[in-house]
Write a protein that holds these residues in place. Sequence first.
Motif, PDB file in Angstrom:
ATOM      1  N   GLN A 105       0.831  -1.202   0.000  1.00 27.57           N
ATOM      2  CA  GLN A 105       0.000   0.000   0.000  1.00 27.57           C
ATOM      3  C   GLN A 105       0.866   1.253   0.000  1.00 27.57           C
ATOM      4  O   GLN A 105       0.572   2.241  -0.685  1.00 27.57           O
ATOM      5  N   SER A 106       1.958   1.221   0.764  1.00 27.93           N
ATOM      6  CA  SER A 106       2.873   2.354   0.813  1.00 27.93           C
ATOM      7  C   SER A 106       3.474   2.616  -0.566  1.00 27.93           C
ATOM      8  O   SER A 106       3.597   3.777  -1.001  1.00 27.93           O
ATOM      9  N   ILE A 107       3.831   1.548  -1.262  1.00 21.60           N
ATOM     10  CA  ILE A 107       4.423   1.692  -2.590  1.00 21.60           C
ATOM     11  C   ILE A 107       3.393   2.236  -3.578  1.00 21.60           C
ATOM     12  O   ILE A 107       3.711   3.094  -4.420  1.00 21.60           O
ATOM     13  N   ARG A 108       2.159   1.767  -3.493  1.00 23.51           N
ATOM     14  CA  ARG A 108       1.103   2.294  -4.362  1.00 23.51           C
ATOM     15  C   ARG A 108       0.907   3.782  -4.121  1.00 23.51           C
ATOM     16  O   ARG A 108       0.658   4.553  -5.057  1.00 23.51           O
ATOM     17  N   ASN A 109       1.024   4.201  -2.867  1.00 19.93           N
ATOM     18  CA  ASN A 109       0.914   5.629  -2.556  1.00 19.93           C
ATOM     19  C   ASN A 109       2.021   6.426  -3.226  1.00 19.93           C
ATOM     20  O   ASN A 109       1.803   7.544  -3.714  1.00 19.93           O
ATOM     21  N   GLN A 110       3.227   5.846  -3.274  1.00 21.37           N
ATOM     22  CA  GLN A 110       4.346   6.521  -3.920  1.00 21.37           C
ATOM     23  C   GLN A 110       4.139   6.592  -5.430  1.00 21.37           C
ATOM     24  O   GLN A 110       4.514   7.584  -6.072  1.00 21.37           O
ATOM     25  N   GLU A 111       3.526   5.567  -5.999  1.00 25.58           N
ATOM     26  CA  GLU A 111       3.229   5.595  -7.428  1.00 25.58           C
ATOM     27  C   GLU A 111       2.252   6.723  -7.749  1.00 25.58           C
ATOM     28  O   GLU A 111       2.417   7.440  -8.751  1.00 25.58           O
ATOM     29  N   ARG A 112       1.241   6.889  -6.914  1.00 28.81           N
ATOM     30  CA  ARG A 112       0.283   7.976  -7.129  1.00 28.81           C
ATOM     31  C   ARG A 112       0.961   9.335  -6.967  1.00 28.81           C
ATOM     32  O   ARG A 112       0.642  10.293  -7.693  1.00 28.81           O
ATOM     33  N   SER A 113       1.886   9.411  -6.029  1.00 25.44           N
ATOM     34  CA  SER A 113       2.626  10.658  -5.836  1.00 25.44           C
ATOM     35  C   SER A 113       3.436  11.000  -7.087  1.00 25.44           C
ATOM     36  O   SER A 113       3.482  12.165  -7.508  1.00 25.44           O
ATOM     37  N   LEU A 114       4.064   9.998  -7.687  1.00 26.39           N
ATOM     38  CA  LEU A 114       4.835  10.225  -8.906  1.00 26.39           C
ATOM     39  C   LEU A 114       3.921  10.618 -10.069  1.00 26.39           C
ATOM     40  O   LEU A 114       4.297  11.431 -10.915  1.00 26.39           O
ATOM     41  N   ASP A 115       2.719  10.044 -10.115  1.00 29.31           N
ATOM     42  CA  ASP A 115       1.757  10.426 -11.156  1.00 29.31           C
ATOM     43  C   ASP A 115       1.400  11.909 -11.041  1.00 29.31           C
ATOM     44  O   ASP A 115       1.280  12.613 -12.048  1.00 29.31           O
TER      45      ASP A 115
ATOM     46  N   ALA B 109       8.159   1.950 -12.861  1.00 35.63           N
ATOM     47  CA  ALA B 109       8.300   0.550 -13.269  1.00 35.63           C
ATOM     48  C   ALA B 109       8.981  -0.260 -12.165  1.00 35.63           C
ATOM     49  O   ALA B 109       8.597  -1.414 -11.897  1.00 35.63           O
ATOM     50  N   GLN B 110       9.963   0.330 -11.497  1.00 33.62           N
ATOM     51  CA  GLN B 110      10.638  -0.354 -10.400  1.00 33.62           C
ATOM     52  C   GLN B 110       9.706  -0.555  -9.211  1.00 33.62           C
ATOM     53  O   GLN B 110       9.719  -1.613  -8.566  1.00 33.62           O
ATOM     54  N   LEU B 111       8.904   0.463  -8.921  1.00 32.55           N
ATOM     55  CA  LEU B 111       7.935   0.326  -7.824  1.00 32.55           C
ATOM     56  C   LEU B 111       6.962  -0.812  -8.109  1.00 32.55           C
ATOM     57  O   LEU B 111       6.623  -1.596  -7.215  1.00 32.55           O
ATOM     58  N   ASN B 112       6.510  -0.890  -9.350  1.00 32.59           N
ATOM     59  CA  ASN B 112       5.586  -1.966  -9.716  1.00 32.59           C
ATOM     60  C   ASN B 112       6.262  -3.331  -9.592  1.00 32.59           C
ATOM     61  O   ASN B 112       5.625  -4.316  -9.176  1.00 32.59           O
ATOM     62  N   SER B 113       7.547  -3.385  -9.918  1.00 31.89           N
ATOM     63  CA  SER B 113       8.293  -4.642  -9.787  1.00 31.89           C
ATOM     64  C   SER B 113       8.395  -5.067  -8.321  1.00 31.89           C
ATOM     65  O   SER B 113       8.301  -6.258  -8.006  1.00 31.89           O
ATOM     66  N   ILE B 114       8.587  -4.091  -7.429  1.00 31.93           N
ATOM     67  CA  ILE B 114       8.652  -4.406  -6.002  1.00 31.93           C
ATOM     68  C   ILE B 114       7.317  -4.960  -5.522  1.00 31.93           C
ATOM     69  O   ILE B 114       7.261  -5.917  -4.740  1.00 31.93           O
ATOM     70  N   VAL B 115       6.218  -4.357  -5.982  1.00 33.58           N
ATOM     71  CA  VAL B 115       4.893  -4.856  -5.606  1.00 33.58           C
ATOM     72  C   VAL B 115       4.729  -6.308  -6.040  1.00 33.58           C
ATOM     73  O   VAL B 115       4.203  -7.145  -5.286  1.00 33.58           O
ATOM     74  N   MET B 116       5.187  -6.626  -7.250  1.00 35.93           N
ATOM     75  CA  MET B 116       5.097  -8.006  -7.741  1.00 35.93           C
ATOM     76  C   MET B 116       5.970  -8.938  -6.910  1.00 35.93           C
ATOM     77  O   MET B 116       5.584 -10.082  -6.615  1.00 35.93           O
TER      78      MET B 116
ATOM     79  N   GLN C  43      17.920   1.832  -5.238  1.00 35.11           N
ATOM     80  CA  GLN C  43      17.885   2.801  -6.335  1.00 35.11           C
ATOM     81  C   GLN C  43      16.802   3.851  -6.105  1.00 35.11           C
ATOM     82  O   GLN C  43      17.016   5.046  -6.329  1.00 35.11           O
ATOM     83  N   LEU C  44      15.638   3.421  -5.650  1.00 33.49           N
ATOM     84  CA  LEU C  44      14.519   4.338  -5.452  1.00 33.49           C
ATOM     85  C   LEU C  44      14.746   5.292  -4.292  1.00 33.49           C
ATOM     86  O   LEU C  44      14.206   6.396  -4.273  1.00 33.49           O
TER      87      LEU C  44
ATOM     88  N   MET D  15      10.981   6.009   0.703  1.00 40.48           N
ATOM     89  CA  MET D  15      11.680   4.766   0.385  1.00 40.48           C
ATOM     90  C   MET D  15      12.739   4.435   1.421  1.00 40.48           C
ATOM     91  O   MET D  15      13.012   3.267   1.706  1.00 40.48           O
ATOM     92  N   GLN D  16      13.359   5.446   2.016  1.00 40.49           N
ATOM     93  CA  GLN D  16      14.314   5.186   3.090  1.00 40.49           C
ATOM     94  C   GLN D  16      13.603   4.579   4.302  1.00 40.49           C
ATOM     95  O   GLN D  16      14.117   3.660   4.943  1.00 40.49           O
ATOM     96  N   GLU D  17      12.421   5.101   4.608  1.00 43.16           N
ATOM     97  CA  GLU D  17      11.648   4.546   5.723  1.00 43.16           C
ATOM     98  C   GLU D  17      11.228   3.110   5.427  1.00 43.16           C
ATOM     99  O   GLU D  17      11.295   2.243   6.311  1.00 43.16           O
ATOM    100  N   LEU D  18      10.802   2.869   4.197  1.00 41.03           N
ATOM    101  CA  LEU D  18      10.414   1.516   3.805  1.00 41.03           C
ATOM    102  C   LEU D  18      11.613   0.577   3.875  1.00 41.03           C
ATOM    103  O   LEU D  18      11.490  -0.574   4.301  1.00 41.03           O
ATOM    104  N   SER D  19      12.774   1.074   3.469  1.00 36.91           N
ATOM    105  CA  SER D  19      13.993   0.276   3.522  1.00 36.91           C
ATOM    106  C   SER D  19      14.312  -0.152   4.951  1.00 36.91           C
ATOM    107  O   SER D  19      14.662  -1.310   5.208  1.00 36.91           O
TER     108      SER D  19
END
Length: 213
Positions: A23-33, A84-91, A118-119, A129-133
Amino acid sequence: MSSVQKFFGKKTPPDEAVRKWRQSIRNQERSLDRQLRGIEIEEAKVKKSMKLLAKKNDVKGCKSLAKELVRSKKQKDRIYTSKAQLNSIVMQLQHQLAVLKVSGALQKSTDIMKMVNQLARLPEISQAMQELSMEMTKAGIIDEMIEDTFETLEESDVEDEAEEEVNKILFEVTNGMLGEGGEVGEVLPTKEEVVEEEPELNEMQARLQALKT
């Protein structure tokens, strides 16, 4: 007790932790959009200003804005790659859930570690991403990364931009009035007199720069 449970608490199972990360990664994808939409809006304004300046044979002003467009294009390309990398992490995390059902534990992933690393250098989502890491590290999904890996990417200096790329944008945006070697071509006649005031270049550049911070 698993490392995930130790980090998130006794009542938080590993599968819920993974869903939280997704969910956190999806939020970052929306932020990038949102970042992309903002850049594209500003690019449209810059292109309009360039056309006005081209009609006044203001080569210096057009070239300055063209360099901003080159930079914003590079920024957009970087964001598309990051999405694309965020989507790969979700997968990858989805795969972790499948492994969890079989083995009962989350597995360490070098692929996730590389992409998160990288992210974490992307200015737009670096902090998240640092917090997620750190969460994934404590949960045992990835190894602890040294502080140097969190250094953000630096924008290329204006003088480092390829001259041919700037001239290509000049040629495309001004419909051939400028560009292709940086020379001024014949100004095309217009039906109406340009009544707009000359654009404020500094203000335009500041808006583009604000999208990067």
